[in-house]
Design a protein around this motif. Structure first.
Motif, PDB file in Angstrom:
ATOM      1  N   TYR A 109       0.856  -1.192   0.000  1.00 59.58           N
ATOM      2  CA  TYR A 109       0.000   0.000   0.000  1.00 59.58           C
ATOM      3  C   TYR A 109       0.889   1.238   0.000  1.00 59.58           C
ATOM      4  CZ  TYR A 109      -3.849  -3.154   1.099  1.00 59.58           C
ATOM      5  OH  TYR A 109      -4.765  -4.173   1.054  1.00 59.58           O
ATOM      6  N   ALA A 110       0.638   2.114  -0.959  1.00 56.56           N
ATOM      7  CA  ALA A 110       1.418   3.341  -1.068  1.00 56.56           C
ATOM      8  C   ALA A 110       0.776   4.454  -0.262  1.00 56.56           C
ATOM      9  CB  ALA A 110       1.522   3.759  -2.533  1.00 56.56           C
ATOM     10  N   ILE A 111       1.626   5.311   0.300  1.00 51.49           N
ATOM     11  CA  ILE A 111       1.182   6.521   0.989  1.00 51.49           C
ATOM     12  C   ILE A 111       1.815   7.693   0.261  1.00 51.49           C
ATOM     13  CG2 ILE A 111       1.094   7.792   3.169  1.00 51.49           C
ATOM     14  CD1 ILE A 111       1.719   5.088   4.569  1.00 51.49           C
ATOM     15  N   VAL A 112       0.984   8.508  -0.404  1.00 53.08           N
ATOM     16  CA  VAL A 112       1.481   9.640  -1.167  1.00 53.08           C
ATOM     17  C   VAL A 112       0.879  10.925  -0.601  1.00 53.08           C
ATOM     18  CG1 VAL A 112       1.713   8.199  -3.230  1.00 53.08           C
ATOM     19  CG2 VAL A 112      -0.361   9.556  -2.914  1.00 53.08           C
ATOM     20  N   GLY A 113       1.381  12.046  -1.081  1.00 52.51           N
ATOM     21  CA  GLY A 113       0.885  13.334  -0.606  1.00 52.51           C
ATOM     22  C   GLY A 113       1.951  14.389  -0.751  1.00 52.51           C
ATOM     23  N   ASP A 114       1.549  15.636  -0.618  1.00 51.49           N
ATOM     24  CA  ASP A 114       2.496  16.739  -0.746  1.00 51.49           C
ATOM     25  C   ASP A 114       3.505  16.733   0.394  1.00 51.49           C
ATOM     26  OD1 ASP A 114       1.210  17.576  -3.045  1.00 51.49           O
ATOM     27  OD2 ASP A 114      -0.047  19.041  -1.996  1.00 51.49           O
ATOM     28  N   SER A 115       4.580  17.460   0.206  1.00 57.59           N
ATOM     29  CA  SER A 115       5.602  17.570   1.233  1.00 57.59           C
ATOM     30  C   SER A 115       4.990  18.091   2.534  1.00 57.59           C
ATOM     31  CB  SER A 115       6.707  18.530   0.760  1.00 57.59           C
ATOM     32  OG  SER A 115       7.689  18.692   1.739  1.00 57.59           O
ATOM     33  N   GLY A 116       5.311  17.430   3.635  1.00 58.94           N
ATOM     34  CA  GLY A 116       4.777  17.840   4.924  1.00 58.94           C
ATOM     35  C   GLY A 116       3.479  17.184   5.308  1.00 58.94           C
ATOM     36  N   ALA A 117       2.948  16.334   4.411  1.00 57.00           N
ATOM     37  CA  ALA A 117       1.670  15.675   4.710  1.00 57.00           C
ATOM     38  C   ALA A 117       1.818  14.642   5.815  1.00 57.00           C
ATOM     39  CB  ALA A 117       1.100  15.031   3.454  1.00 57.00           C
ATOM     40  N   GLY A 118       3.018  14.067   5.935  1.00 62.50           N
ATOM     41  CA  GLY A 118       3.260  13.069   6.976  1.00 62.50           C
ATOM     42  C   GLY A 118       3.390  11.651   6.460  1.00 62.50           C
ATOM     43  N   LYS A 119       3.831  11.496   5.216  1.00 59.50           N
ATOM     44  CA  LYS A 119       3.931  10.174   4.581  1.00 59.50           C
ATOM     45  C   LYS A 119       4.870   9.249   5.348  1.00 59.50           C
ATOM     46  CE  LYS A 119       5.380  12.013   0.731  1.00 59.50           C
ATOM     47  NZ  LYS A 119       5.258  13.443   1.031  1.00 59.50           N
ATOM     48  N   SER A 120       6.107   9.707   5.563  1.00 60.88           N
ATOM     49  CA  SER A 120       7.096   8.864   6.234  1.00 60.88           C
ATOM     50  C   SER A 120       6.729   8.619   7.692  1.00 60.88           C
ATOM     51  CB  SER A 120       8.485   9.505   6.141  1.00 60.88           C
ATOM     52  OG  SER A 120       8.936   9.547   4.798  1.00 60.88           O
ATOM     53  N   THR A 121       6.137   9.619   8.329  1.00 62.37           N
ATOM     54  CA  THR A 121       5.728   9.462   9.730  1.00 62.37           C
ATOM     55  C   THR A 121       4.644   8.398   9.857  1.00 62.37           C
ATOM     56  OG1 THR A 121       6.254  11.781  10.169  1.00 62.37           O
ATOM     57  CG2 THR A 121       4.837  10.655  11.764  1.00 62.37           C
ATOM     58  N   LEU A 122       3.680   8.412   8.947  1.00 63.33           N
ATOM     59  CA  LEU A 122       2.636   7.399   8.967  1.00 63.33           C
ATOM     60  C   LEU A 122       3.225   6.021   8.692  1.00 63.33           C
ATOM     61  CD1 LEU A 122      -0.275   6.492   9.176  1.00 63.33           C
ATOM     62  CD2 LEU A 122      -0.632   7.241   6.799  1.00 63.33           C
ATOM     63  N   ALA A 123       4.124   5.922   7.726  1.00 65.44           N
ATOM     64  CA  ALA A 123       4.771   4.638   7.443  1.00 65.44           C
ATOM     65  C   ALA A 123       5.535   4.140   8.664  1.00 65.44           C
ATOM     66  CB  ALA A 123       5.715   4.783   6.245  1.00 65.44           C
ATOM     67  N   SER A 124       6.206   5.055   9.364  1.00 63.78           N
ATOM     68  CA  SER A 124       6.946   4.673  10.569  1.00 63.78           C
ATOM     69  C   SER A 124       6.020   4.148  11.655  1.00 63.78           C
ATOM     70  CB  SER A 124       7.744   5.878  11.087  1.00 63.78           C
ATOM     71  OG  SER A 124       8.613   5.489  12.131  1.00 63.78           O
ATOM     72  N   ALA A 125       4.820   4.708  11.744  1.00 61.11           N
ATOM     73  CA  ALA A 125       3.842   4.225  12.718  1.00 61.11           C
ATOM     74  C   ALA A 125       3.426   2.789  12.399  1.00 61.11           C
ATOM     75  CB  ALA A 125       2.617   5.137  12.732  1.00 61.11           C
ATOM     76  N   PHE A 126       3.306   2.465  11.119  1.00 60.78           N
ATOM     77  CA  PHE A 126       3.016   1.080  10.738  1.00 60.78           C
ATOM     78  C   PHE A 126       4.174   0.157  11.125  1.00 60.78           C
ATOM     79  CE2 PHE A 126      -0.402   2.721   8.026  1.00 60.78           C
ATOM     80  CZ  PHE A 126      -1.345   1.707   8.148  1.00 60.78           C
ATOM     81  N   LEU A 127       5.404   0.633  10.928  1.00 61.27           N
ATOM     82  CA  LEU A 127       6.565  -0.179  11.298  1.00 61.27           C
ATOM     83  C   LEU A 127       6.592  -0.449  12.795  1.00 61.27           C
ATOM     84  CD1 LEU A 127       7.390   0.415   8.381  1.00 61.27           C
ATOM     85  CD2 LEU A 127       9.693   0.897   9.191  1.00 61.27           C
ATOM     86  N   SER A 128       6.182   0.535  13.580  1.00 70.24           N
ATOM     87  CA  SER A 128       6.161   0.353  15.032  1.00 70.24           C
ATOM     88  C   SER A 128       5.116  -0.672  15.465  1.00 70.24           C
ATOM     89  CB  SER A 128       5.892   1.693  15.726  1.00 70.24           C
ATOM     90  OG  SER A 128       4.555   2.122  15.522  1.00 70.24           O
ATOM     91  N   ARG A 129       4.170  -0.980  14.574  1.00 70.53           N
ATOM     92  CA  ARG A 129       3.148  -1.999  14.854  1.00 70.53           C
ATOM     93  C   ARG A 129       3.581  -3.376  14.336  1.00 70.53           C
ATOM     94  NH1 ARG A 129      -2.372  -0.118  15.364  1.00 70.53           N
ATOM     95  NH2 ARG A 129      -2.309   2.021  16.148  1.00 70.53           N
ATOM     96  N   GLY A 130       4.788  -3.457  13.766  1.00 75.64           N
ATOM     97  CA  GLY A 130       5.280  -4.735  13.276  1.00 75.64           C
ATOM     98  C   GLY A 130       5.138  -4.957  11.790  1.00 75.64           C
ATOM     99  N   PHE A 131       4.618  -3.957  11.062  1.00 71.48           N
ATOM    100  CA  PHE A 131       4.511  -4.088   9.616  1.00 71.48           C
ATOM    101  C   PHE A 131       5.859  -3.747   8.974  1.00 71.48           C
ATOM    102  CE2 PHE A 131       0.210  -3.376  11.145  1.00 71.48           C
ATOM    103  CZ  PHE A 131      -0.489  -4.388  10.488  1.00 71.48           C
ATOM    104  N   HIS A 132       5.951  -3.956   7.659  1.00 71.70           N
ATOM    105  CA  HIS A 132       7.239  -3.812   6.993  1.00 71.70           C
ATOM    106  C   HIS A 132       7.194  -2.771   5.880  1.00 71.70           C
ATOM    107  CE1 HIS A 132       7.972  -7.521   9.195  1.00 71.70           C
ATOM    108  NE2 HIS A 132       9.260  -7.399   8.910  1.00 71.70           N
TER     109      HIS A 132
END
Length: 320
Positions: free
Chosen positions: A131-154
């Motif tokens: 699943y891709a997470i896209v959006g303009d700069s500052g939207a929080g793409k990497s932060t949201l992806a990091s939250a998934f990683l903290s739940r054990g996702f890859h």
């Protein structure tokens, strides 16, 4: 300048890479693992060629199968036919800065030349689907992806997601390399100390974060795209994006999309976008700008994916 003790070999974006330069962000592989490189990266002097081809004060020179890029204070780069990148460092340049553009803009251009769609965003794996997470700069793409990683996702990729089609025309997300880029504010929210990480060149409060233990190194079927934005509202809003509206979403989020027409790839991009528009789920997510909502977002997205999976299973059972 780069120190070049030997030829380095790596794997990234599905490509076997031979490089004159050390690229510590990438996954190193033995040259015994491949007979021929898909991509070679060499150091050479491009100053004369740039002066001959480029307009005064230009930053790009673009032809159908060739692109040259000049980054003042860093290097001149030449990307050819999806197979080679030449790098001409400018005197006094910083190694980290040179590598930043090499692994960003240059690889994005190279993917496009190979007719692999480069999408600007992060990509995570949930239940065997990407699943891709896209959006303009500052939207929080990497932060949201990091939250998934903290739940054990890859993670499959951060910053540039490469998408290709299988022999059966199924969209596949290709892994890049095991690293995220996060701002200091995001690290603080996750309770992570930044002093153990290296800041990105010229961005003292944004850091390269290795994610080796949460990285998938194989291509995964792409199932959906989430377009993330923020607004002055109190609640999270998630709405489906209808098919015709998916085309501008894909164009807007194609990495360095202004080059598509200049490479003569508009027809290819439209046909590729049509495949994605017809085969993926698209959702727009609007999050409150006033508060930290990534954990709520993860919950909402997981619930949405589970609901879609149940609906599809019911449809399949009905057809059967």
């Amino acid at each position: 300048m780069f120190e070049i003790p030997k030829i380095h070999s790596y794997k990234a974006f599905g490509l076997n890479i031979l490089s004159d330069f050390p690229l510590p962000e990438l996954i190193p592989v033995s040259r015994k693992n491949f007979d021929e490189a898909d991509l070679t990266i060499i150091e050479t002097n491009l100053s004369s060629l740039w002066s001959k081809l480029a307009e005064p004060d230009a930053y790009y020179y673009i032809k159908k199968k060739l692109c040259m890029i000049k980054v003042p204070g860093a290097a001149i780069y030449m990307i050819e036919d999806g197979r080679a990148i030449s790098v001409s460092p400018i005197e006094g340049s910083n190694n980290n800065q040179i590598r930043l553009y090499l692994l960003g803009t240059c690889l994005g251009v190279l993917l496009m030349q190979r007719k692999i769609m480069p999408i600007h965003g992060s990509c995570i794996v949930i239940n065997g689907k990407a699943y891709a997470i896209v959006g303009d700069s500052g939207a929080g793409k990497s932060t949201l992806a990091s939250a998934f990683l903290s739940r054990g996702f890859h993670l499959l990729t951060d910053d540039i997601m490469a998408v290709t089609l299988s022999e059966d025309n199924i969209p596949l997300a290709i892994p890049s390399y095991p690293q995220q880029k996060l701002w200091q504010e995001s690290l603080d929210r996750f309770g992570i100390e930044s002093d153990q990480f290296k800041p990105i060149y010229n961005r003292e409060t944004k850091f390269n974060i290795p994610v080796n233990d949460h990285f998938v190194d194989r291509s995964i079927p792409l199932a959906g795209i989430f377009v993330l934005s923020k607004a002055n509202q109190n609640d999270i809003e998630i709405v489906s994006i209808q098919k015709l509206a998916r085309f501008p979403v894909l164009f807007h989020n194609t990495y360095r999309n202004f080059m598509i027409n200049r490479f003569g790839l508009m027809d290819w991009h439209f046909a590729f976008s049509a495949n994605l528009a017809n085969n993926l789920d698209f959702y727009r997510i609007i999050r409150p700008a006033s508060r930290f909502t990534v954990n709520e977002l993860v919950d909402n997205i997981l619930s949405l994916i589970a609901k879609d999976r149940n609906v599809n299973n019911e449809k399949a059972a009905t057809i059967y």
